[in-house]
Design a protein around this motif. Structure first.
Motif, PDB file in Angstrom:
ATOM      1  N   MET A   1       0.841  -1.153   0.000  1.00  0.00           N
ATOM      2  CA  MET A   1       0.000   0.000   0.000  1.00  0.00           C
ATOM      3  C   MET A   1       0.898   1.231   0.000  1.00  0.00           C
ATOM      4  N   LEU A   2       0.650   2.163  -0.897  1.00  0.00           N
ATOM      5  CA  LEU A   2       1.413   3.394  -0.994  1.00  0.00           C
ATOM      6  C   LEU A   2       0.589   4.516  -0.384  1.00  0.00           C
ATOM      7  N   VAL A   3       1.195   5.271   0.536  1.00  0.00           N
ATOM      8  CA  VAL A   3       0.504   6.369   1.189  1.00  0.00           C
ATOM      9  C   VAL A   3       1.259   7.659   0.887  1.00  0.00           C
ATOM     10  N   ALA A   4       0.614   8.564   0.163  1.00  0.00           N
ATOM     11  CA  ALA A   4       1.223   9.846  -0.164  1.00  0.00           C
ATOM     12  C   ALA A   4       1.073  10.783   1.027  1.00  0.00           C
ATOM     13  N   VAL A   5       2.200  11.365   1.452  1.00  0.00           N
ATOM     14  CA  VAL A   5       2.228  12.205   2.649  1.00  0.00           C
ATOM     15  C   VAL A   5       2.965  13.499   2.345  1.00  0.00           C
ATOM     16  N   ASP A   6       2.393  14.606   2.785  1.00  0.00           N
ATOM     17  CA  ASP A   6       3.096  15.886   2.732  1.00  0.00           C
ATOM     18  C   ASP A   6       3.614  16.163   4.134  1.00  0.00           C
ATOM     19  N   PRO A   7       4.927  16.001   4.373  1.00  0.00           N
ATOM     20  CA  PRO A   7       5.449  16.194   5.727  1.00  0.00           C
ATOM     21  C   PRO A   7       5.255  17.606   6.251  1.00  0.00           C
ATOM     22  N   ALA A   8       5.030  18.562   5.364  1.00  0.00           N
ATOM     23  CA  ALA A   8       4.791  19.935   5.796  1.00  0.00           C
ATOM     24  C   ALA A   8       3.363  20.116   6.317  1.00  0.00           C
ATOM     25  N   GLU A   9       2.476  19.185   5.976  1.00  0.00           N
ATOM     26  CA  GLU A   9       1.078  19.252   6.414  1.00  0.00           C
ATOM     27  C   GLU A   9       0.675  17.921   7.029  1.00  0.00           C
ATOM     28  N   THR A  10       1.330  17.545   8.108  1.00  0.00           N
ATOM     29  CA  THR A  10       1.065  16.226   8.691  1.00  0.00           C
ATOM     30  C   THR A  10      -0.356  16.103   9.230  1.00  0.00           C
ATOM     31  N   SER A  35       6.765  10.869  -0.108  1.00  0.00           N
ATOM     32  CA  SER A  35       6.689  12.322  -0.144  1.00  0.00           C
ATOM     33  C   SER A  35       7.387  12.801  -1.407  1.00  0.00           C
ATOM     34  N   VAL A  36       6.822  13.826  -2.023  1.00  0.00           N
ATOM     35  CA  VAL A  36       7.378  14.348  -3.270  1.00  0.00           C
ATOM     36  C   VAL A  36       7.713  15.824  -3.093  1.00  0.00           C
ATOM     37  N   MET A  37       8.960  16.168  -3.395  1.00  0.00           N
ATOM     38  CA  MET A  37       9.370  17.567  -3.409  1.00  0.00           C
ATOM     39  C   MET A  37       9.243  18.076  -4.838  1.00  0.00           C
ATOM     40  N   PRO A  38       8.375  19.060  -5.060  1.00  0.00           N
ATOM     41  CA  PRO A  38       8.241  19.605  -6.417  1.00  0.00           C
ATOM     42  C   PRO A  38       9.556  20.232  -6.882  1.00  0.00           C
ATOM     43  N   PHE A  39       9.745  20.253  -8.199  1.00  0.00           N
ATOM     44  CA  PHE A  39      10.919  20.900  -8.759  1.00  0.00           C
ATOM     45  C   PHE A  39      10.942  22.373  -8.361  1.00  0.00           C
ATOM     46  N   MET A  60      12.887  15.686   4.589  1.00  0.00           N
ATOM     47  CA  MET A  60      11.623  15.012   4.266  1.00  0.00           C
ATOM     48  C   MET A  60      11.694  13.534   4.639  1.00  0.00           C
ATOM     49  N   ARG A  61      12.813  12.893   4.331  1.00  0.00           N
ATOM     50  CA  ARG A  61      12.986  11.469   4.657  1.00  0.00           C
ATOM     51  C   ARG A  61      12.913  11.257   6.170  1.00  0.00           C
ATOM     52  N   LYS A  62      13.589  12.113   6.935  1.00  0.00           N
ATOM     53  CA  LYS A  62      13.563  11.990   8.394  1.00  0.00           C
ATOM     54  C   LYS A  62      12.144  12.167   8.921  1.00  0.00           C
ATOM     55  N   ARG A  63      11.435  13.153   8.399  1.00  0.00           N
ATOM     56  CA  ARG A  63      10.050  13.373   8.835  1.00  0.00           C
ATOM     57  C   ARG A  63       9.171  12.156   8.522  1.00  0.00           C
ATOM     58  N   LEU A  64       9.347  11.602   7.330  1.00  0.00           N
ATOM     59  CA  LEU A  64       8.566  10.401   6.966  1.00  0.00           C
ATOM     60  C   LEU A  64       8.906   9.231   7.875  1.00  0.00           C
ATOM     61  N   GLU A  65      10.188   9.064   8.160  1.00  0.00           N
ATOM     62  CA  GLU A  65      10.593   7.974   9.064  1.00  0.00           C
ATOM     63  C   GLU A  65       9.974   8.160  10.445  1.00  0.00           C
ATOM     64  N   SER A  79       8.019   1.424   5.130  1.00  0.00           N
ATOM     65  CA  SER A  79       9.222   1.964   4.503  1.00  0.00           C
ATOM     66  C   SER A  79       8.888   3.349   3.959  1.00  0.00           C
ATOM     67  N   VAL A  80       9.921   4.081   3.580  1.00  0.00           N
ATOM     68  CA  VAL A  80       9.701   5.436   3.076  1.00  0.00           C
ATOM     69  C   VAL A  80      10.391   5.622   1.735  1.00  0.00           C
ATOM     70  N   ASP A  81       9.868   6.569   0.977  1.00  0.00           N
ATOM     71  CA  ASP A  81      10.429   6.926  -0.319  1.00  0.00           C
ATOM     72  C   ASP A  81      10.244   8.429  -0.479  1.00  0.00           C
ATOM     73  N   VAL A  82      11.298   9.107  -0.903  1.00  0.00           N
ATOM     74  CA  VAL A  82      11.246  10.547  -1.142  1.00  0.00           C
ATOM     75  C   VAL A  82      11.689  10.781  -2.574  1.00  0.00           C
ATOM     76  N   ARG A  83      10.904  11.548  -3.310  1.00  0.00           N
ATOM     77  CA  ARG A  83      11.195  11.794  -4.720  1.00  0.00           C
ATOM     78  C   ARG A  83      11.090  13.276  -5.036  1.00  0.00           C
ATOM     79  N   THR A  84      11.632  13.639  -6.172  1.00  0.00           N
ATOM     80  CA  THR A  84      11.535  15.007  -6.683  1.00  0.00           C
ATOM     81  C   THR A  84      10.807  14.958  -8.012  1.00  0.00           C
ATOM     82  N   GLY A  85       9.856  15.881  -8.206  1.00  0.00           N
ATOM     83  CA  GLY A  85       9.146  15.938  -9.467  1.00  0.00           C
ATOM     84  C   GLY A  85       7.717  16.411  -9.291  1.00  0.00           C
ATOM     85  N   GLY A  86       6.905  16.110 -10.291  1.00  0.00           N
ATOM     86  CA  GLY A  86       5.482  16.427 -10.218  1.00  0.00           C
ATOM     87  C   GLY A  86       4.801  15.441  -9.274  1.00  0.00           C
ATOM     88  N   VAL A  87       3.963  15.937  -8.394  1.00  0.00           N
ATOM     89  CA  VAL A  87       3.412  15.107  -7.331  1.00  0.00           C
ATOM     90  C   VAL A  87       2.672  13.891  -7.876  1.00  0.00           C
TER      91      VAL A  87
END
Length: 137
Positions: A1-10, A35-39, A60-65, A79-87
């Motif tokens: 299961m993938l859960v999209a999270v914005d660490p800035a808006e927990t 979590s995805v960091m926009p370009f 972001m990774r630390k916040r997700l952890e 587990s966690v995954d942090v990416r850059t790009g379009g959400v």
């Protein structure tokens, strides 16, 4: 299961995280928090420190952890995954990479702007190859 999270808006993500944790407990599902960091646009990036991206991604990774540890699930279930790009593009790619059976996203109640330009949640729902659970705040 993938859960999209914005660490800035927990607070915004709490209902989706609670539902995902419940599913994990009930069905033994493994969660991947994403979590995805926009370009950062080029004209903005020239005013940022050279290591801005690396520091932001590490934060972001630390916040997700931390969020993952707070779910009360065994460590091997989160587990966690942090990416850059379009959400929504990155959410869809992460779901494919992780072989997710379900994507869980939070969404605001739709307003007029959402109907005109769409939202990340709406785009994930439209284009995902797996089921999507949209949890309203």
């Amino acid at each position: 299961m993938l859960v999209a999270v914005d660490p800035a808006e927990t607070d915004f993500s709490k209902p989706a995280l609670a539902k995902a944790a419940q599913f994990s407990n009930d069905y033994g599902a493994v969660l991947r928090l994403l979590s995805v960091m926009p370009f950062v646009q080029g004209y903005v990036s020239e005013f940022l420190p050279p290591d801005f991206d690396e520091k932001t991604l590490a934060d972001m990774r630390k916040r997700l952890e931390d969020i993952g540890r707070g779910l009360g699930l065994p460590a091997d279930k989160v587990s966690v995954d942090v990416r850059t790009g379009g959400v929504y593009h990155e959410v869809l790619e992460a779901a494919k990479t992780f072989h997710a059976d379900l994507i869980v996203v939070s969404s605001h109640h739709p307003g007029f702007a959402t109907y005109l330009i769409g939202s990340n949640a709406a785009n994930v729902v439209r284009h995902a190859d797996c089921s999507v659970l949209v949890v309203r705040e």
